[in-house]
Design a protein around this motif. Sequence first.
Motif, PDB file in Angstrom:
ATOM      1  N   PRO A 288       0.799  -1.234   0.000  1.00  0.00           N
ATOM      2  CA  PRO A 288       0.000   0.000   0.000  1.00  0.00           C
ATOM      3  C   PRO A 288       0.827   1.277   0.000  1.00  0.00           C
ATOM      4  N   ALA A 289       1.845   1.367   0.860  1.00  0.00           N
ATOM      5  CA  ALA A 289       2.604   2.611   0.972  1.00  0.00           C
ATOM      6  C   ALA A 289       3.332   2.949  -0.318  1.00  0.00           C
ATOM      7  N   ARG A 290       3.739   1.946  -1.055  1.00  0.00           N
ATOM      8  CA  ARG A 290       4.461   2.168  -2.308  1.00  0.00           C
ATOM      9  C   ARG A 290       3.543   2.154  -3.529  1.00  0.00           C
ATOM     10  N   GLN A 291       2.295   1.741  -3.357  1.00  0.00           N
ATOM     11  CA  GLN A 291       1.380   1.579  -4.492  1.00  0.00           C
ATOM     12  C   GLN A 291       1.964   0.596  -5.505  1.00  0.00           C
ATOM     13  N   GLN A 292       2.625  -0.430  -5.000  1.00  0.00           N
ATOM     14  CA  GLN A 292       3.364  -1.355  -5.851  1.00  0.00           C
ATOM     15  C   GLN A 292       2.639  -2.691  -5.966  1.00  0.00           C
ATOM     16  N   LEU A 293       2.358  -3.086  -7.194  1.00  0.00           N
ATOM     17  CA  LEU A 293       1.754  -4.370  -7.513  1.00  0.00           C
ATOM     18  C   LEU A 293       2.832  -5.291  -8.054  1.00  0.00           C
ATOM     19  N   VAL A 294       2.888  -6.530  -7.535  1.00  0.00           N
ATOM     20  CA  VAL A 294       3.810  -7.546  -8.040  1.00  0.00           C
ATOM     21  C   VAL A 294       2.995  -8.774  -8.435  1.00  0.00           C
ATOM     22  N   VAL A 295       3.289  -9.324  -9.611  1.00  0.00           N
ATOM     23  CA  VAL A 295       2.533 -10.467 -10.107  1.00  0.00           C
ATOM     24  C   VAL A 295       3.456 -11.397 -10.882  1.00  0.00           C
ATOM     25  N   ASN A 296       3.221 -12.697 -10.751  1.00  0.00           N
ATOM     26  CA  ASN A 296       3.939 -13.675 -11.561  1.00  0.00           C
ATOM     27  C   ASN A 296       3.111 -14.044 -12.776  1.00  0.00           C
ATOM     28  N   VAL A 297       3.782 -14.239 -13.917  1.00  0.00           N
ATOM     29  CA  VAL A 297       3.120 -14.313 -15.220  1.00  0.00           C
ATOM     30  C   VAL A 297       3.653 -15.499 -16.012  1.00  0.00           C
ATOM     31  N   ASN A 298       2.759 -16.172 -16.745  1.00  0.00           N
ATOM     32  CA  ASN A 298       3.148 -17.187 -17.722  1.00  0.00           C
ATOM     33  C   ASN A 298       3.155 -16.555 -19.110  1.00  0.00           C
ATOM     34  N   THR A 299       4.143 -16.891 -19.923  1.00  0.00           N
ATOM     35  CA  THR A 299       4.269 -16.242 -21.238  1.00  0.00           C
ATOM     36  C   THR A 299       4.403 -17.227 -22.393  1.00  0.00           C
ATOM     37  N   ALA A 300       4.462 -18.538 -22.144  1.00  0.00           N
ATOM     38  CA  ALA A 300       4.738 -19.503 -23.215  1.00  0.00           C
ATOM     39  C   ALA A 300       3.529 -19.665 -24.139  1.00  0.00           C
ATOM     40  N   PRO A 301       3.772 -19.843 -25.441  1.00  0.00           N
ATOM     41  CA  PRO A 301       2.680 -19.973 -26.419  1.00  0.00           C
ATOM     42  C   PRO A 301       2.186 -21.418 -26.554  1.00  0.00           C
ATOM     43  N   PHE A 302       0.931 -21.553 -27.009  1.00  0.00           N
ATOM     44  CA  PHE A 302       0.329 -22.846 -27.288  1.00  0.00           C
ATOM     45  C   PHE A 302      -0.283 -22.814 -28.689  1.00  0.00           C
ATOM     46  N   VAL A 303      -0.624 -24.001 -29.166  1.00  0.00           N
ATOM     47  CA  VAL A 303      -1.318 -24.154 -30.446  1.00  0.00           C
ATOM     48  C   VAL A 303      -2.547 -25.008 -30.197  1.00  0.00           C
ATOM     49  N   GLY A 304      -3.697 -24.582 -30.754  1.00  0.00           N
ATOM     50  CA  GLY A 304      -4.914 -25.366 -30.593  1.00  0.00           C
ATOM     51  C   GLY A 304      -5.723 -25.398 -31.863  1.00  0.00           C
ATOM     52  N   HIS A 305      -6.581 -26.409 -31.978  1.00  0.00           N
ATOM     53  CA  HIS A 305      -7.535 -26.427 -33.076  1.00  0.00           C
ATOM     54  C   HIS A 305      -8.743 -27.255 -32.682  1.00  0.00           C
ATOM     55  N   LEU A 306      -9.822 -27.070 -33.411  1.00  0.00           N
ATOM     56  CA  LEU A 306     -11.050 -27.816 -33.201  1.00  0.00           C
ATOM     57  C   LEU A 306     -11.100 -28.942 -34.224  1.00  0.00           C
ATOM     58  N   LYS A 307     -11.191 -30.164 -33.733  1.00  0.00           N
ATOM     59  CA  LYS A 307     -11.204 -31.336 -34.595  1.00  0.00           C
ATOM     60  C   LYS A 307     -12.613 -31.907 -34.643  1.00  0.00           C
ATOM     61  N   PRO A 308     -13.204 -32.007 -35.822  1.00  0.00           N
ATOM     62  CA  PRO A 308     -14.539 -32.612 -35.904  1.00  0.00           C
ATOM     63  C   PRO A 308     -14.568 -33.978 -35.233  1.00  0.00           C
ATOM     64  N   ILE A 309     -15.585 -34.212 -34.424  1.00  0.00           N
ATOM     65  CA  ILE A 309     -15.653 -35.435 -33.627  1.00  0.00           C
ATOM     66  C   ILE A 309     -15.896 -36.641 -34.531  1.00  0.00           C
ATOM     67  N   SER A 310     -15.002 -37.620 -34.407  1.00  0.00           N
ATOM     68  CA  SER A 310     -15.206 -38.904 -35.071  1.00  0.00           C
ATOM     69  C   SER A 310     -15.235 -40.016 -34.034  1.00  0.00           C
ATOM     70  N   VAL A 311     -14.305 -39.922 -33.077  1.00  0.00           N
ATOM     71  CA  VAL A 311     -14.295 -40.866 -31.958  1.00  0.00           C
ATOM     72  C   VAL A 311     -14.065 -40.065 -30.690  1.00  0.00           C
ATOM     73  N   THR A 312     -14.539 -40.586 -29.558  1.00  0.00           N
ATOM     74  CA  THR A 312     -14.338 -39.932 -28.276  1.00  0.00           C
ATOM     75  C   THR A 312     -12.886 -40.078 -27.864  1.00  0.00           C
ATOM     76  N   GLU A 313     -12.266 -38.978 -27.515  1.00  0.00           N
ATOM     77  CA  GLU A 313     -10.881 -38.998 -27.088  1.00  0.00           C
ATOM     78  C   GLU A 313     -10.779 -38.434 -25.682  1.00  0.00           C
ATOM     79  N   ALA A 314      -9.901 -39.005 -24.889  1.00  0.00           N
ATOM     80  CA  ALA A 314      -9.694 -38.526 -23.518  1.00  0.00           C
ATOM     81  C   ALA A 314      -8.376 -37.783 -23.446  1.00  0.00           C
ATOM     82  N   GLY A 315      -8.268 -36.895 -22.462  1.00  0.00           N
ATOM     83  CA  GLY A 315      -7.032 -36.140 -22.294  1.00  0.00           C
ATOM     84  C   GLY A 315      -7.032 -35.385 -21.002  1.00  0.00           C
ATOM     85  N   GLU A 316      -6.191 -34.349 -20.935  1.00  0.00           N
ATOM     86  CA  GLU A 316      -6.070 -33.560 -19.728  1.00  0.00           C
ATOM     87  C   GLU A 316      -6.286 -32.095 -20.056  1.00  0.00           C
TER      88      GLU A 316
END
Length: 650
Positions: free
Chosen positions: A459-487
């Motif tokens: 508060p006294a310094r008006q200072q905000l500190v935050v940890n950040v993730n910056t790594a990129p990802f790739v995604g796409h939508l795949k038309p459903i043909s079979v049920t797939e499990a994942g995380e």
Amino acid sequence: MMIQRVILLLTGCALLLPAAAQDWNYYRGDQGGSGFSPHQQITSDNVSTLQVAWQYRSGEAQQFAEELPRSALETTPILLPEAAGGHLVFCTAFNQVIALDPETGAERWRYDPEISLAGDRPFKCRGVSWWTDPDGLAGQQCRQRIFTATHDRRLIALDARNGKLCEGFGNKGTVKLYSDAEGFIPGDIGSVSPPVVVNGTIVIGSAVVDFVRAHTPRGTVKAFDARSGAARWQFEPIPLDAKAPNAKQWPVDAVAVSGGANAWAPLSVDEVRDLVFIPTGAPSPDYYGALRPGDNRYANSLVVLRGSTGEVVWSFQFVHHDVWDYDTPAQPMLVELQRDGKAIPAVVQLTKQGFVFVFHRETGEPLFPIIEKAVPQSAVAGELLSPTQPTSPELPLLLSHDLNAENAWGLTAWDRGACAKKITSLNNQGLFTALAETPTLMLPGSLGGANWGGGVFWPARQQLVVNVNTAPFVGHLKPISVTEAGEHLPPAGKTMRITMAGTPYTVVVESLLSPLGIPCSEPPWGKLMAIDLAKGEVLWQTPLGSVHEMAPFPLPFDINWGTPNLGGALMTAGNLVFIGATMDRRFRAFSADSGEMLWQHTLPVDAPASPMTYQRGGRQFVVIAAGGHHMYQRKMGDYIVAFALPKSRK
């Protein structure tokens, strides 16, 4: 209630002091989530001598050995005042509540709710809450209470002094957080963040599996009497009928085709103003919204409710019609912003997108300008995207959204060229590019940006500190043909495949990596940064984490390029920022002035949790939970570790 609020306002100056001034009584130090402590026995001058004071193990690594890989010890303990027993209290990943001696780490009591282990949701509990019944007599059973919420959706009240159930609360100490009419599928909906108490009312959100099918449990926020457990009110972020104030931003059958919009991140409380601050997540399913046309108001928002009634005081939506899994992930930070010599009651909200939004706490008026910016409109058939999304242009971005062939990164010209070729092939129109049936750049991905660790504020310094993730990802939508499990997150570079039942698609997400298995963006891939909120300027930023344990084989030296990180920081008046969070088993202390790393300690396992601090017996302790990163298949554990300066010799 009016008389009570007048008294609170008259004494407001004292009440607005961080509760950490009386020690760490709440999940993030105070009810507004500042993560700041005025303790300064440990300073930037002596932190290099910090050492382990005690270490405790809960025993869950053995007790739940089979389930441990899908658990997360993300807890932050609280310290109770002496009237409540003076214990250090925390919840484990499997919802056991444990009280320790804060000076020695010796166990004082333990309560095991014996939760159901059914379902696929990860087991986690980030904290418990403490409440004093103002009408109870000193020493009376359950005048001092601990509230905890479980994986299998129970709200439990314990006597803070001895861990016994409060028989007069709900059904002999327990309130069921679902009705038989609503139905309950174990693992579909649970509780991870601590309940909060505002003027005798307990308020609790939920964690919903919102990406495996279109129709999921709705994210109802529920409130109960803290003394009796009787239901008081509930808030529905998804409209139940056409009369709801947000009905026009949803289809007429919203609850039949969608769900979620739940508050899984920690809530904040302003008792003086009788306000509860609710950060809400995405509606289901995360990456496809054709079944829920409209902005989906109250999802992806900060919703401010009246604590006594549950009525909406004001709200702001950070993502319209979310198809990126951009939940509002962090606890709203209630701070006093200094302007023209005046203290303005403000709320700071960090987002996965990497924006910092600041509002007047009472009215919702933006304290820094917010602009609706035009965003890409290409999408799969049937999707109706919002033409604009809100941005906060006068506050620093937490991460860059720009990645192209020209700034592709690699260790060699060969893998840099391979990354450039990959990036060129992607659907890449900048932030808010919707997933398509062709590979699409996701920067940030669903990890953020900021995540549930949020920020800390001096508060006294008006200072905000935050940890950040910056790594990129790739995604796409795949038309459903079979049920797939994942995380839900691609661990250690693996691919996530989730079939979104009730939609035409499976979502496929993976890290954007070079042939050497390294992110295609320039490091750091995790960082710690400080912002001056009075001036809206970056003060410093520094890599957070070493990748030496993430290589195909461990390296004997640090490579400080930053790692994915989960968990938050602690800032103290000793000019220090403490943080674990990384994937290198390290617990670190940085200078709050400069961002220079001053000390580090290697823990038994990673510490994806937020640390806390307190003073007892003339010593300042800093405590962190270390349980391992379950999402990235790191080694798991069940440790609580306390640090202090060496005892002085007389």
